[in-house]
Scaffold this motif. Structure first.
Motif, PDB file in Angstrom:
ATOM      1  N   UNK A  12      37.923  31.426 -20.767  1.00 52.09           N
ATOM      2  CA  UNK A  12      37.800  30.238 -19.930  1.00 52.09           C
ATOM      3  C   UNK A  12      39.104  29.985 -19.185  1.00 52.09           C
ATOM      4  N   UNK A  13      40.235  30.156 -19.862  1.00 46.95           N
ATOM      5  CA  UNK A  13      41.529  29.993 -19.223  1.00 46.95           C
ATOM      6  C   UNK A  13      41.700  30.999 -18.098  1.00 46.95           C
ATOM      7  N   UNK A  14      41.254  32.218 -18.304  1.00 48.59           N
ATOM      8  CA  UNK A  14      41.395  33.252 -17.281  1.00 48.59           C
ATOM      9  C   UNK A  14      40.583  32.935 -16.042  1.00 48.59           C
ATOM     10  N   UNK A  15      39.526  32.145 -16.181  1.00 48.39           N
ATOM     11  CA  UNK A  15      38.675  31.811 -15.058  1.00 48.39           C
ATOM     12  C   UNK A  15      39.084  30.520 -14.356  1.00 48.39           C
ATOM     13  N   UNK A  16      40.124  29.858 -14.844  1.00 47.64           N
ATOM     14  CA  UNK A  16      40.551  28.602 -14.238  1.00 47.64           C
ATOM     15  C   UNK A  16      41.040  28.846 -12.814  1.00 47.64           C
ATOM     16  N   UNK A  17      40.732  27.935 -11.903  1.00 51.65           N
ATOM     17  CA  UNK A  17      41.163  28.124 -10.517  1.00 51.65           C
ATOM     18  C   UNK A  17      42.676  28.036 -10.390  1.00 51.65           C
ATOM     19  N   UNK A  18      43.228  28.713  -9.400  1.00 50.97           N
ATOM     20  CA  UNK A  18      44.666  28.691  -9.182  1.00 50.97           C
ATOM     21  C   UNK A  18      45.096  27.312  -8.704  1.00 50.97           C
ATOM     22  N   UNK A  19      46.392  27.030  -8.747  1.00 52.13           N
ATOM     23  CA  UNK A  19      46.917  25.732  -8.344  1.00 52.13           C
ATOM     24  C   UNK A  19      46.619  25.462  -6.870  1.00 52.13           C
ATOM     25  N   UNK A  20      46.727  26.490  -6.018  1.00 51.76           N
ATOM     26  CA  UNK A  20      46.453  26.311  -4.594  1.00 51.76           C
ATOM     27  C   UNK A  20      44.992  25.933  -4.373  1.00 51.76           C
ATOM     28  N   UNK A  21      44.097  26.543  -5.090  1.00 53.03           N
ATOM     29  CA  UNK A  21      42.666  26.242  -4.957  1.00 53.03           C
ATOM     30  C   UNK A  21      42.361  24.855  -5.511  1.00 53.03           C
ATOM     31  N   UNK A  22      43.070  24.449  -6.561  1.00 51.96           N
ATOM     32  CA  UNK A  22      42.804  23.166  -7.207  1.00 51.96           C
ATOM     33  C   UNK A  22      43.133  21.994  -6.291  1.00 51.96           C
ATOM     34  N   UNK A  23      43.987  22.186  -5.292  1.00 50.74           N
ATOM     35  CA  UNK A  23      44.334  21.106  -4.383  1.00 50.74           C
ATOM     36  C   UNK A  23      43.172  20.779  -3.452  1.00 50.74           C
ATOM     37  N   UNK A  24      42.343  21.741  -3.182  1.00 48.73           N
ATOM     38  CA  UNK A  24      41.158  21.514  -2.371  1.00 48.73           C
ATOM     39  C   UNK A  24      40.075  20.909  -3.260  1.00 48.73           C
ATOM     40  N   UNK A  25      39.020  20.405  -2.627  1.00 51.30           N
ATOM     41  CA  UNK A  25      37.898  19.905  -3.411  1.00 51.30           C
ATOM     42  C   UNK A  25      37.264  21.084  -4.133  1.00 51.30           C
ATOM     43  N   UNK A  26      37.176  20.982  -5.441  1.00 52.49           N
ATOM     44  CA  UNK A  26      36.654  22.088  -6.248  1.00 52.49           C
ATOM     45  C   UNK A  26      35.130  22.049  -6.236  1.00 52.49           C
ATOM     46  N   UNK A  27      34.528  22.927  -5.447  1.00 55.01           N
ATOM     47  CA  UNK A  27      33.079  23.026  -5.393  1.00 55.01           C
ATOM     48  C   UNK A  27      32.579  24.257  -6.133  1.00 55.01           C
ATOM     49  N   UNK A  28      33.489  24.948  -6.799  1.00 54.04           N
ATOM     50  CA  UNK A  28      33.137  26.187  -7.492  1.00 54.04           C
ATOM     51  C   UNK A  28      32.130  25.917  -8.607  1.00 54.04           C
ATOM     52  N   UNK A  29      31.271  26.880  -8.825  1.00 57.46           N
ATOM     53  CA  UNK A  29      30.296  26.807  -9.900  1.00 57.46           C
ATOM     54  C   UNK A  29      30.688  27.851 -10.952  1.00 57.46           C
ATOM     55  N   UNK A  30      30.851  27.412 -12.184  1.00 62.22           N
ATOM     56  CA  UNK A  30      31.224  28.282 -13.293  1.00 62.22           C
ATOM     57  C   UNK A  30      29.980  28.536 -14.135  1.00 62.22           C
ATOM     58  N   UNK A  31      29.737  29.798 -14.471  1.00 64.54           N
ATOM     59  CA  UNK A  31      28.542  30.136 -15.244  1.00 64.54           C
ATOM     60  C   UNK A  31      28.899  31.064 -16.396  1.00 64.54           C
ATOM     61  N   UNK A  32      28.280  30.817 -17.532  1.00 61.29           N
ATOM     62  CA  UNK A  32      28.402  31.697 -18.696  1.00 61.29           C
ATOM     63  C   UNK A  32      26.991  32.058 -19.134  1.00 61.29           C
ATOM     64  N   UNK A  33      26.707  33.346 -19.175  1.00 63.80           N
ATOM     65  CA  UNK A  33      25.391  33.830 -19.582  1.00 63.80           C
ATOM     66  C   UNK A  33      25.571  34.695 -20.821  1.00 63.80           C
ATOM     67  N   UNK A  34      24.871  34.349 -21.880  1.00 68.76           N
ATOM     68  CA  UNK A  34      24.987  35.079 -23.135  1.00 68.76           C
ATOM     69  C   UNK A  34      23.859  36.095 -23.248  1.00 68.76           C
ATOM     70  N   UNK A  35      24.216  37.303 -23.678  1.00 70.52           N
ATOM     71  CA  UNK A  35      23.258  38.408 -23.770  1.00 70.52           C
ATOM     72  C   UNK A  35      23.409  39.058 -25.137  1.00 70.52           C
ATOM     73  N   UNK A  36      22.285  39.327 -25.787  1.00 67.83           N
ATOM     74  CA  UNK A  36      22.317  40.087 -27.040  1.00 67.83           C
ATOM     75  C   UNK A  36      21.482  41.346 -26.843  1.00 67.83           C
ATOM     76  N   UNK A  37      22.091  42.482 -27.111  1.00 67.65           N
ATOM     77  CA  UNK A  37      21.426  43.764 -26.921  1.00 67.65           C
ATOM     78  C   UNK A  37      20.770  44.227 -28.208  1.00 67.65           C
ATOM     79  N   UNK A  38      19.629  44.852 -28.074  1.00 62.68           N
ATOM     80  CA  UNK A  38      18.943  45.446 -29.216  1.00 62.68           C
ATOM     81  C   UNK A  38      19.766  46.678 -29.636  1.00 62.68           C
ATOM     82  N   UNK A  39      20.127  46.790 -30.907  1.00 66.95           N
ATOM     83  CA  UNK A  39      20.980  47.904 -31.333  1.00 66.95           C
ATOM     84  C   UNK A  39      20.461  49.286 -30.929  1.00 66.95           C
TER      85      UNK A  39
END
Length: 91
Positions: A12-39
């Protein structure tokens, strides 16, 4: 190759927006999709995840996309993505 993370907070920290981007209105959409594979189909599933990662990374509006594997349950993965806005995510 997939990056292995021991703590989900690091991802999550690695995906945080940079300081320059944070000054603008943050319209970014963050998504986490969990997947489990059949062995029994793990190799095929990993190949599909890589293909998805590579293709989605080229999509317009995609700011970042990573696929990570859970260390203590190697059949579980999470796709972490940052899109420019909801319209880019929906496209």
């Amino acid at each position: 190759m997939f990056r292995f993370l021991a703590v989900a907070g690091l991802a999550i920290t690695a995906l945080a927006p940079s300081a320059a981007f944070a000054q603008e209105k943050d319209t970014a959409l963050y998504a986490a999709t969990y997947v489990e594979l059949v062995p029994t189909a793990k190799n095929q599933g990993v190949s599909l995840l890589r293909s998805y990662r590579d293709a989605s990374s080229k999509d317009a509006g995609n700011m970042r996309l990573e696929t990570v594997q859970r260390l203590d349950r190697p059949s579980q993965y999470v796709i972490l993505a940052v899109w420019k806005d909801k319209a880019a995510f929906d496209a």
